[in-house]
Design a protein around this motif. Structure first.
Motif, PDB file in Angstrom:
ATOM      1  N   PHE A  94       0.825  -1.207   0.000  1.00  0.00           N
ATOM      2  CA  PHE A  94       0.000   0.000   0.000  1.00  0.00           C
ATOM      3  C   PHE A  94       0.863   1.263   0.000  1.00  0.00           C
ATOM      4  O   PHE A  94       1.997   1.271   0.488  1.00  0.00           O
ATOM      5  CB  PHE A  94      -0.934   0.010   1.212  1.00  0.00           C
ATOM      6  CG  PHE A  94      -1.878  -1.168   1.252  1.00  0.00           C
ATOM      7  CD1 PHE A  94      -2.456  -1.654   0.097  1.00  0.00           C
ATOM      8  CD2 PHE A  94      -2.177  -1.790   2.458  1.00  0.00           C
ATOM      9  CE1 PHE A  94      -3.326  -2.734   0.129  1.00  0.00           C
ATOM     10  CE2 PHE A  94      -3.044  -2.869   2.502  1.00  0.00           C
ATOM     11  CZ  PHE A  94      -3.617  -3.339   1.339  1.00  0.00           C
ATOM     12  N   GLN A  95       0.268   2.329  -0.530  1.00  0.00           N
ATOM     13  CA  GLN A  95       0.925   3.631  -0.593  1.00  0.00           C
ATOM     14  C   GLN A  95      -0.112   4.714  -0.376  1.00  0.00           C
ATOM     15  O   GLN A  95      -1.316   4.437  -0.315  1.00  0.00           O
ATOM     16  CB  GLN A  95       1.631   3.805  -1.943  1.00  0.00           C
ATOM     17  CG  GLN A  95       2.688   2.770  -2.249  1.00  0.00           C
ATOM     18  CD  GLN A  95       3.253   2.898  -3.644  1.00  0.00           C
ATOM     19  OE1 GLN A  95       2.982   3.865  -4.344  1.00  0.00           O
ATOM     20  NE2 GLN A  95       4.020   1.910  -4.079  1.00  0.00           N
ATOM     21  N   ARG A  96       0.362   5.965  -0.294  1.00  0.00           N
ATOM     22  CA  ARG A  96      -0.540   7.111  -0.210  1.00  0.00           C
ATOM     23  C   ARG A  96      -0.658   7.775  -1.568  1.00  0.00           C
ATOM     24  O   ARG A  96       0.342   7.953  -2.264  1.00  0.00           O
ATOM     25  CB  ARG A  96      -0.031   8.130   0.807  1.00  0.00           C
ATOM     26  CG  ARG A  96      -0.246   7.743   2.251  1.00  0.00           C
ATOM     27  CD  ARG A  96       0.036   8.895   3.199  1.00  0.00           C
ATOM     28  NE  ARG A  96       1.454   9.242   3.237  1.00  0.00           N
ATOM     29  CZ  ARG A  96       1.972  10.199   3.995  1.00  0.00           C
ATOM     30  NH1 ARG A  96       1.185  10.916   4.765  1.00  0.00           N
ATOM     31  NH2 ARG A  96       3.257  10.433   3.989  1.00  0.00           N
ATOM     32  N   ASP A  97      -1.893   8.157  -1.948  1.00  0.00           N
ATOM     33  CA  ASP A  97      -2.048   8.905  -3.196  1.00  0.00           C
ATOM     34  C   ASP A  97      -1.930  10.399  -2.918  1.00  0.00           C
ATOM     35  O   ASP A  97      -1.552  10.813  -1.808  1.00  0.00           O
ATOM     36  CB  ASP A  97      -3.368   8.562  -3.883  1.00  0.00           C
ATOM     37  CG  ASP A  97      -4.596   8.979  -3.072  1.00  0.00           C
ATOM     38  OD1 ASP A  97      -4.430   9.669  -2.038  1.00  0.00           O
ATOM     39  OD2 ASP A  97      -5.721   8.628  -3.467  1.00  0.00           O
TER      40      ASP A  97
ATOM     41  N   TYR B 127       1.326  10.465  14.192  1.00  0.00           N
ATOM     42  CA  TYR B 127       1.603  11.731  14.879  1.00  0.00           C
ATOM     43  C   TYR B 127       1.481  12.860  13.870  1.00  0.00           C
ATOM     44  O   TYR B 127       2.028  12.792  12.769  1.00  0.00           O
ATOM     45  CB  TYR B 127       2.997  11.717  15.489  1.00  0.00           C
ATOM     46  CG  TYR B 127       3.123  10.805  16.702  1.00  0.00           C
ATOM     47  CD1 TYR B 127       2.852  11.277  17.975  1.00  0.00           C
ATOM     48  CD2 TYR B 127       3.510   9.480  16.549  1.00  0.00           C
ATOM     49  CE1 TYR B 127       2.963  10.448  19.083  1.00  0.00           C
ATOM     50  CE2 TYR B 127       3.625   8.636  17.645  1.00  0.00           C
ATOM     51  CZ  TYR B 127       3.344   9.133  18.915  1.00  0.00           C
ATOM     52  OH  TYR B 127       3.449   8.299  20.010  1.00  0.00           O
ATOM     53  N   ILE B 128       0.744  13.912  14.247  1.00  0.00           N
ATOM     54  CA  ILE B 128       0.528  15.065  13.379  1.00  0.00           C
ATOM     55  C   ILE B 128       1.409  16.210  13.845  1.00  0.00           C
ATOM     56  O   ILE B 128       1.334  16.637  15.010  1.00  0.00           O
ATOM     57  CB  ILE B 128      -0.946  15.508  13.378  1.00  0.00           C
ATOM     58  CG1 ILE B 128      -1.858  14.308  13.083  1.00  0.00           C
ATOM     59  CG2 ILE B 128      -1.162  16.622  12.363  1.00  0.00           C
ATOM     60  CD1 ILE B 128      -1.618  13.671  11.745  1.00  0.00           C
ATOM     61  N   ASN B 129       2.248  16.704  12.944  1.00  0.00           N
ATOM     62  CA  ASN B 129       3.191  17.778  13.252  1.00  0.00           C
ATOM     63  C   ASN B 129       4.023  17.412  14.479  1.00  0.00           C
ATOM     64  O   ASN B 129       4.658  16.378  14.526  1.00  0.00           O
ATOM     65  CB  ASN B 129       2.447  19.109  13.446  1.00  0.00           C
ATOM     66  CG  ASN B 129       1.862  19.607  12.140  1.00  0.00           C
ATOM     67  OD1 ASN B 129       2.449  19.404  11.078  1.00  0.00           O
ATOM     68  ND2 ASN B 129       0.717  20.250  12.224  1.00  0.00           N
ATOM     69  N   ASP B 130       3.972  18.265  15.496  1.00  0.00           N
ATOM     70  CA  ASP B 130       4.776  18.041  16.698  1.00  0.00           C
ATOM     71  C   ASP B 130       3.955  17.489  17.854  1.00  0.00           C
ATOM     72  O   ASP B 130       4.350  17.637  19.022  1.00  0.00           O
ATOM     73  CB  ASP B 130       5.441  19.361  17.126  1.00  0.00           C
ATOM     74  CG  ASP B 130       6.396  19.878  16.059  1.00  0.00           C
ATOM     75  OD1 ASP B 130       7.001  19.040  15.356  1.00  0.00           O
ATOM     76  OD2 ASP B 130       6.525  21.110  15.927  1.00  0.00           O
ATOM     77  N   ALA B 131       2.815  16.875  17.545  1.00  0.00           N
ATOM     78  CA  ALA B 131       1.955  16.356  18.613  1.00  0.00           C
ATOM     79  C   ALA B 131       2.674  15.259  19.377  1.00  0.00           C
ATOM     80  O   ALA B 131       3.474  14.503  18.825  1.00  0.00           O
ATOM     81  CB  ALA B 131       0.648  15.830  18.024  1.00  0.00           C
ATOM     82  N   THR B 132       2.383  15.190  20.663  1.00  0.00           N
ATOM     83  CA  THR B 132       3.028  14.181  21.511  1.00  0.00           C
ATOM     84  C   THR B 132       2.180  12.923  21.667  1.00  0.00           C
ATOM     85  O   THR B 132       2.648  11.935  22.207  1.00  0.00           O
ATOM     86  CB  THR B 132       3.291  14.768  22.907  1.00  0.00           C
ATOM     87  OG1 THR B 132       2.055  15.234  23.475  1.00  0.00           O
ATOM     88  CG2 THR B 132       4.278  15.933  22.810  1.00  0.00           C
TER      89      THR B 132
ATOM     90  N   ILE C 188      -4.435   9.597   5.334  1.00  0.00           N
ATOM     91  CA  ILE C 188      -3.260   9.949   6.131  1.00  0.00           C
ATOM     92  C   ILE C 188      -2.865  11.379   5.789  1.00  0.00           C
ATOM     93  O   ILE C 188      -2.491  11.661   4.646  1.00  0.00           O
ATOM     94  CB  ILE C 188      -2.091   8.992   5.843  1.00  0.00           C
ATOM     95  CG1 ILE C 188      -2.514   7.540   6.129  1.00  0.00           C
ATOM     96  CG2 ILE C 188      -0.879   9.367   6.678  1.00  0.00           C
ATOM     97  CD1 ILE C 188      -1.456   6.519   5.767  1.00  0.00           C
ATOM     98  N   PRO C 189      -2.969  12.321   6.718  1.00  0.00           N
ATOM     99  CA  PRO C 189      -2.636  13.719   6.425  1.00  0.00           C
ATOM    100  C   PRO C 189      -1.205  13.860   5.911  1.00  0.00           C
ATOM    101  O   PRO C 189      -0.318  13.066   6.234  1.00  0.00           O
ATOM    102  CB  PRO C 189      -2.818  14.412   7.781  1.00  0.00           C
ATOM    103  CG  PRO C 189      -3.738  13.514   8.547  1.00  0.00           C
ATOM    104  CD  PRO C 189      -3.419  12.129   8.105  1.00  0.00           C
ATOM    105  N   GLN C 190      -1.001  14.893   5.108  1.00  0.00           N
ATOM    106  CA  GLN C 190       0.309  15.124   4.518  1.00  0.00           C
ATOM    107  C   GLN C 190       1.373  15.410   5.572  1.00  0.00           C
ATOM    108  O   GLN C 190       2.555  15.097   5.390  1.00  0.00           O
ATOM    109  CB  GLN C 190       0.229  16.295   3.525  1.00  0.00           C
ATOM    110  CG  GLN C 190      -0.683  16.048   2.341  1.00  0.00           C
ATOM    111  CD  GLN C 190      -0.181  14.936   1.435  1.00  0.00           C
ATOM    112  OE1 GLN C 190       1.017  14.684   1.362  1.00  0.00           O
ATOM    113  NE2 GLN C 190      -1.100  14.257   0.752  1.00  0.00           N
ATOM    114  N   ASP C 191       0.951  16.014   6.689  1.00  0.00           N
ATOM    115  CA  ASP C 191       1.913  16.350   7.743  1.00  0.00           C
ATOM    116  C   ASP C 191       2.013  15.266   8.812  1.00  0.00           C
ATOM    117  O   ASP C 191       2.552  15.493   9.888  1.00  0.00           O
ATOM    118  CB  ASP C 191       1.550  17.686   8.395  1.00  0.00           C
ATOM    119  CG  ASP C 191       0.109  17.721   8.897  1.00  0.00           C
ATOM    120  OD1 ASP C 191      -0.629  16.744   8.662  1.00  0.00           O
ATOM    121  OD2 ASP C 191      -0.281  18.734   9.509  1.00  0.00           O
ATOM    122  N   ALA C 192       1.484  14.078   8.496  1.00  0.00           N
ATOM    123  CA  ALA C 192       1.547  12.974   9.452  1.00  0.00           C
ATOM    124  C   ALA C 192       2.933  12.346   9.433  1.00  0.00           C
ATOM    125  O   ALA C 192       3.571  12.224   8.395  1.00  0.00           O
ATOM    126  CB  ALA C 192       0.495  11.935   9.124  1.00  0.00           C
TER     127      ALA C 192
END
Length: 261
Positions: free
Chosen positions: A120-123, A160-165, A142-146
């Motif tokens: 699998f891949q992301r489009d 994890y999204i951006n800098d989320a912990t 899957i968000p681009q910034d994931a």
């Protein structure tokens, strides 16, 4: 002479057998491929004397009759759905199923197909898709910034999204299984289609209710054994040669009969 036609059915059946074996060998490196096996059955018999026929007025019977078969045919090409070995790929979106189940794939026409190929891949929209761009069901975006996407044994997708912990849940991949998975129709592109013979898809979460579990970063190899396929291929070639010899022998007998003066 009937032997000519009987042997010709044997040659035709072994030719089909070689085609099945060659397809298995050609797909040795195809992810999730399931090997096939040709199955044979004998054709109708011509009965010259039936077993149990009376041989006298006192009730004596023939213990064994006289039946001459008319050859062989390929009855089915069964697909063997045994588990293939799994190998690491170091790709976070590669998935292998250990145990029962198929990934569900949505085709462009809306039909649902099934596969063991977890490449699998992301489009462009971040959706989880196959190498042909078909969406994995249920849809996972899957968000681009994931970053650091993780997929658990039961199919739960987190990232994890951006800098989320703390990770964010993006959805859960579900699997489908069938009462008779050998009855699925092959579509090509590592996909199968549901048929009346396979029964309806039973959908559920991975690692529950008899479903296999998912292995992130792994892919399932074809269940083709090179040694077994080569041995079967040699046996098929020899069977083809013996049927050809029968035709040659029958031809020589006919030639001898034609030369009788």
């Amino acid at each position: 002479m009937q032997a000519l036609y009987i042997a010709s059915t044997g040659m035709a059946a072994q030719e089909r057998n070689v085609e099945v074996l060659s397809n298995n060998i050609a797909n040795m490196r195809t992810t999730g491929f399931k090997r096939q096996r040709a199955e044979f059955q004998d054709l109708l018999y011509q009965t010259y004397r039936r077993a149990g026929a009376a041989t006298s007025d006192t009730g004596t019977q023939v213990p064994v009759g006289i039946e001459i078969g008319s050859g062989v045919q390929v009855a089915a090409t069964s697909r063997l759905m045994s588990q293939g070995s799994v190998a690491p790929t170091e790709q976070s979106l590669d998935l292998a199923i250990s145990g029962e189940g198929f990934f569900m794939i949505e085709l462009p026409d809306g039909e649902t197909a099934y596969t063991r190929d977890g490449t699998f891949q992301r489009d462009a929209n971040g959706q989880l898709v196959t190498t042909e761009g078909y969406a994995v069901q249920p849809g996972i975006i899957i968000p681009q910034d994931a970053t650091s996407v993780s997929i658990s044994r039961d199919g739960l997708v987190e990232a994890y999204i951006n800098d989320a912990t703390t990770p964010v849940q993006l959805g859960q991949i579900q699997l489908a299984r069938f009462a008779n998975k050998a009855g699925l129709e092959s579509m090509g592109e590592n996909l199968f289609r549901e048929t009346p013979a396979s029964g309806e898809a039973q959908i559920g979460a991975a690692d529950a209710d008899g479903m296999g579990h998912l292995m992130q970063g792994y892919l399932e190899s074809a269940n083709v054994n090179a040694v077994t396929e080569m041995a079967d291929l040699i046996a098929a070639q020899r069977a083809y040669e013996m049927n050809a010899r029968v035709i040659s022998g029958a031809d020589q007998m006919l030639q001898a009969a034609a030369q009788v003066r």
